[in-house]
Design a protein around this motif. Structure first.
Motif, PDB file in Angstrom:
ATOM      1  N   GLY A 123      -0.476  -7.290  13.627  1.00  0.00           N
ATOM      2  CA  GLY A 123      -1.249  -7.585  12.421  1.00  0.00           C
ATOM      3  C   GLY A 123      -1.731  -6.321  11.739  1.00  0.00           C
ATOM      4  O   GLY A 123      -1.669  -6.186  10.517  1.00  0.00           O
ATOM      5  N   ARG A 124      -2.218  -5.374  12.540  1.00  0.00           N
ATOM      6  CA  ARG A 124      -2.686  -4.103  11.978  1.00  0.00           C
ATOM      7  C   ARG A 124      -1.526  -3.339  11.341  1.00  0.00           C
ATOM      8  O   ARG A 124      -1.653  -2.779  10.257  1.00  0.00           O
ATOM      9  N   GLU A 125      -0.381  -3.336  11.989  1.00  0.00           N
ATOM     10  CA  GLU A 125       0.794  -2.654  11.423  1.00  0.00           C
ATOM     11  C   GLU A 125       1.186  -3.269  10.090  1.00  0.00           C
ATOM     12  O   GLU A 125       1.519  -2.555   9.142  1.00  0.00           O
ATOM     13  N   LEU A 126       1.147  -4.603  10.013  1.00  0.00           N
ATOM     14  CA  LEU A 126       1.495  -5.273   8.758  1.00  0.00           C
ATOM     15  C   LEU A 126       0.520  -4.878   7.650  1.00  0.00           C
ATOM     16  O   LEU A 126       0.936  -4.551   6.537  1.00  0.00           O
ATOM     17  N   VAL A 127      -0.770  -4.887   7.941  1.00  0.00           N
ATOM     18  CA  VAL A 127      -1.781  -4.505   6.948  1.00  0.00           C
ATOM     19  C   VAL A 127      -1.559  -3.057   6.509  1.00  0.00           C
ATOM     20  O   VAL A 127      -1.584  -2.746   5.317  1.00  0.00           O
ATOM     21  N   GLU A 128      -1.333  -2.172   7.455  1.00  0.00           N
ATOM     22  CA  GLU A 128      -1.161  -0.758   7.132  1.00  0.00           C
ATOM     23  C   GLU A 128       0.117  -0.502   6.340  1.00  0.00           C
ATOM     24  O   GLU A 128       0.202   0.482   5.610  1.00  0.00           O
ATOM     25  N   ARG A 129       1.071  -1.405   6.427  1.00  0.00           N
ATOM     26  CA  ARG A 129       2.295  -1.287   5.643  1.00  0.00           C
ATOM     27  C   ARG A 129       2.127  -1.912   4.252  1.00  0.00           C
ATOM     28  O   ARG A 129       2.556  -1.361   3.247  1.00  0.00           O
ATOM     29  N   GLU A 130       1.495  -3.083   4.184  1.00  0.00           N
ATOM     30  CA  GLU A 130       1.448  -3.864   2.940  1.00  0.00           C
ATOM     31  C   GLU A 130       0.308  -3.499   1.993  1.00  0.00           C
ATOM     32  O   GLU A 130       0.483  -3.559   0.776  1.00  0.00           O
ATOM     33  N   VAL A 131      -0.854  -3.142   2.512  1.00  0.00           N
ATOM     34  CA  VAL A 131      -1.988  -2.856   1.627  1.00  0.00           C
ATOM     35  C   VAL A 131      -1.709  -1.643   0.722  1.00  0.00           C
ATOM     36  O   VAL A 131      -1.977  -1.715  -0.483  1.00  0.00           O
ATOM     37  N   PRO A 132      -1.148  -0.553   1.226  1.00  0.00           N
ATOM     38  CA  PRO A 132      -0.823   0.549   0.304  1.00  0.00           C
ATOM     39  C   PRO A 132       0.171   0.146  -0.790  1.00  0.00           C
ATOM     40  O   PRO A 132       0.066   0.617  -1.932  1.00  0.00           O
ATOM     41  N   VAL A 133       1.097  -0.745  -0.472  1.00  0.00           N
ATOM     42  CA  VAL A 133       2.053  -1.229  -1.475  1.00  0.00           C
ATOM     43  C   VAL A 133       1.309  -2.024  -2.545  1.00  0.00           C
ATOM     44  O   VAL A 133       1.554  -1.862  -3.744  1.00  0.00           O
ATOM     45  N   ARG A 134       0.370  -2.858  -2.108  1.00  0.00           N
ATOM     46  CA  ARG A 134      -0.416  -3.652  -3.059  1.00  0.00           C
ATOM     47  C   ARG A 134      -1.261  -2.743  -3.957  1.00  0.00           C
ATOM     48  O   ARG A 134      -1.307  -2.915  -5.173  1.00  0.00           O
ATOM     49  N   ILE A 135      -1.908  -1.766  -3.355  1.00  0.00           N
ATOM     50  CA  ILE A 135      -2.757  -0.862  -4.127  1.00  0.00           C
ATOM     51  C   ILE A 135      -1.927  -0.045  -5.117  1.00  0.00           C
ATOM     52  O   ILE A 135      -2.331   0.166  -6.267  1.00  0.00           O
ATOM     53  N   ALA A 136      -0.749   0.390  -4.698  1.00  0.00           N
ATOM     54  CA  ALA A 136       0.133   1.141  -5.602  1.00  0.00           C
ATOM     55  C   ALA A 136       0.533   0.276  -6.797  1.00  0.00           C
ATOM     56  O   ALA A 136       0.570   0.762  -7.942  1.00  0.00           O
ATOM     57  N   GLY A 137       0.814  -0.998  -6.549  1.00  0.00           N
ATOM     58  CA  GLY A 137       1.148  -1.903  -7.645  1.00  0.00           C
ATOM     59  C   GLY A 137      -0.018  -2.093  -8.594  1.00  0.00           C
ATOM     60  O   GLY A 137       0.149  -2.121  -9.820  1.00  0.00           O
ATOM     61  N   GLU A 138      -1.215  -2.213  -8.040  1.00  0.00           N
ATOM     62  CA  GLU A 138      -2.407  -2.356  -8.879  1.00  0.00           C
ATOM     63  C   GLU A 138      -2.665  -1.075  -9.666  1.00  0.00           C
ATOM     64  O   GLU A 138      -3.096  -1.119 -10.819  1.00  0.00           O
ATOM     65  N   ARG A 139      -2.373   0.061  -9.045  1.00  0.00           N
ATOM     66  CA  ARG A 139      -2.548   1.338  -9.742  1.00  0.00           C
ATOM     67  C   ARG A 139      -1.619   1.426 -10.949  1.00  0.00           C
ATOM     68  O   ARG A 139      -1.995   1.927 -12.004  1.00  0.00           O
ATOM     69  N   ARG A 140      -0.386   0.918 -10.790  1.00  0.00           N
ATOM     70  CA  ARG A 140       0.562   0.933 -11.913  1.00  0.00           C
ATOM     71  C   ARG A 140       0.044   0.109 -13.088  1.00  0.00           C
ATOM     72  O   ARG A 140       0.318   0.428 -14.242  1.00  0.00           O
ATOM     73  N   LEU A 141      -0.705  -0.948 -12.801  1.00  0.00           N
ATOM     74  CA  LEU A 141      -1.285  -1.753 -13.880  1.00  0.00           C
ATOM     75  C   LEU A 141      -2.292  -0.946 -14.702  1.00  0.00           C
ATOM     76  O   LEU A 141      -2.573  -1.284 -15.851  1.00  0.00           O
ATOM     77  N   LEU A 142      -2.830   0.098 -14.102  1.00  0.00           N
ATOM     78  CA  LEU A 142      -3.856   0.907 -14.762  1.00  0.00           C
ATOM     79  C   LEU A 142      -3.290   2.189 -15.373  1.00  0.00           C
ATOM     80  O   LEU A 142      -4.052   3.021 -15.874  1.00  0.00           O
ATOM     81  N   ASP A 143      -1.973   2.330 -15.335  1.00  0.00           N
ATOM     82  CA  ASP A 143      -1.339   3.521 -15.920  1.00  0.00           C
ATOM     83  C   ASP A 143      -1.791   3.713 -17.363  1.00  0.00           C
ATOM     84  O   ASP A 143      -1.926   2.746 -18.118  1.00  0.00           O
ATOM     85  N   GLY A 144      -2.021   4.951 -17.718  1.00  0.00           N
ATOM     86  CA  GLY A 144      -2.416   5.279 -19.081  1.00  0.00           C
ATOM     87  C   GLY A 144      -3.912   5.275 -19.312  1.00  0.00           C
ATOM     88  O   GLY A 144      -4.368   5.645 -20.391  1.00  0.00           O
ATOM     89  N   LEU A 145      -4.685   4.854 -18.314  1.00  0.00           N
ATOM     90  CA  LEU A 145      -6.141   4.880 -18.445  1.00  0.00           C
ATOM     91  C   LEU A 145      -6.671   6.104 -17.710  1.00  0.00           C
ATOM     92  O   LEU A 145      -6.296   6.352 -16.564  1.00  0.00           O
ATOM     93  N   ASP A 146      -7.550   6.859 -18.385  1.00  0.00           N
ATOM     94  CA  ASP A 146      -8.130   8.028 -17.712  1.00  0.00           C
ATOM     95  C   ASP A 146      -9.350   7.595 -16.886  1.00  0.00           C
ATOM     96  O   ASP A 146      -9.746   6.425 -16.912  1.00  0.00           O
ATOM     97  N   ASP A 147      -9.931   8.539 -16.154  1.00  0.00           N
ATOM     98  CA  ASP A 147     -11.052   8.210 -15.268  1.00  0.00           C
ATOM     99  C   ASP A 147     -12.229   7.599 -16.027  1.00  0.00           C
ATOM    100  O   ASP A 147     -12.850   6.644 -15.559  1.00  0.00           O
ATOM    101  N   HIS A 148     -12.536   8.138 -17.195  1.00  0.00           N
ATOM    102  CA  HIS A 148     -13.645   7.596 -17.990  1.00  0.00           C
ATOM    103  C   HIS A 148     -13.353   6.157 -18.411  1.00  0.00           C
ATOM    104  O   HIS A 148     -14.225   5.279 -18.309  1.00  0.00           O
ATOM    105  N   GLU A 149     -12.142   5.911 -18.874  1.00  0.00           N
ATOM    106  CA  GLU A 149     -11.782   4.555 -19.280  1.00  0.00           C
ATOM    107  C   GLU A 149     -11.841   3.595 -18.094  1.00  0.00           C
ATOM    108  O   GLU A 149     -12.303   2.454 -18.234  1.00  0.00           O
ATOM    109  N   LEU A 150     -11.392   4.051 -16.943  1.00  0.00           N
ATOM    110  CA  LEU A 150     -11.471   3.209 -15.737  1.00  0.00           C
ATOM    111  C   LEU A 150     -12.917   2.894 -15.387  1.00  0.00           C
ATOM    112  O   LEU A 150     -13.245   1.757 -15.023  1.00  0.00           O
TER     113      LEU A 150
END
Length: 170
Positions: A123-150
């Motif tokens: 279970g821990r291995e699955l989380v450690e594999r999948e959560v970074p993928v999820r966060i990277a996908g969410e980060r792509r949704l925020l592309d083009g926004l600077d720190d202040h805008e975020l």
């Protein structure tokens, strides 16, 4: 609200349709809430698609993630509390995760009625594999926004979330 060079997006088309049908109704909330809803739907569908090869769904990842973030085993009610999913859903998903070997159940020594949940190594291995993928996908949704805008967007959405929580049904 001006349209983009490519034309109105889905939410804007919906708003414009309502505006044409009900010109005296202020339909501006559709621009915001409609987009929040659309972003949520698209993002959740992406997560479900990304998780398919692992054999779990988004809600099961939420259960696993709650256990991964905790420094101790959790009761099912605690998992429900930190994930926001229903108690019945927590039970259903936990049962499946136990059968998959991703979650372990153990009885509390001093009170055998209490069942604690924890991640297995798998279970821990699955989380450690999948959560970074999820966060990277969410980060792509925020592309083009600077720190202040975020920061501004986070604050605004926090306020809208508080309004929604205050207005929630009992």
């Amino acid at each position: 609200m001006p349209t983009h060079p490519t034309g109105p997006d889905y939410v804007e088309r919906v708003r414009l349709s309502w505006e044409a049908r009900y010109p005296d109704l202020d339909v501006r909330p559709i621009d915001l809430i409609g987009r929040i809803t659309r972003i949520s739907s698209l993002a959740l569908a992406r997560v479900e698609h990304q998780l398919e090869p692992s054999g779990i769904g988004r809600t099961e990842l939420e259960v696993l993630s709650a256990l991964a973030r905790s420094d101790r085993p959790l009761r099912a009610s605690e998992v429900t509390s930190v994930t926001g999913i229903s108690g019945a859903s927590t039970t259903k998903h936990t049962e499946r995760l136990v059968k998959m070997g991703l979650v372990a159940r153990e009885r509390l020594e001093r009170d055998g009625r209490v069942v604690l949940l924890s991640l297995t190594d798998a279970g821990r291995e699955l989380v450690e594999r999948e959560v970074p993928v999820r966060i990277a996908g969410e980060r792509r949704l925020l592309d083009g926004l600077d720190d202040h805008e975020l920061d501004v967007l986070t604050d605004l959405l926090r306020r809208i979330t508080a309004n929604a929580e205050n207005d929630a049904l009992p």
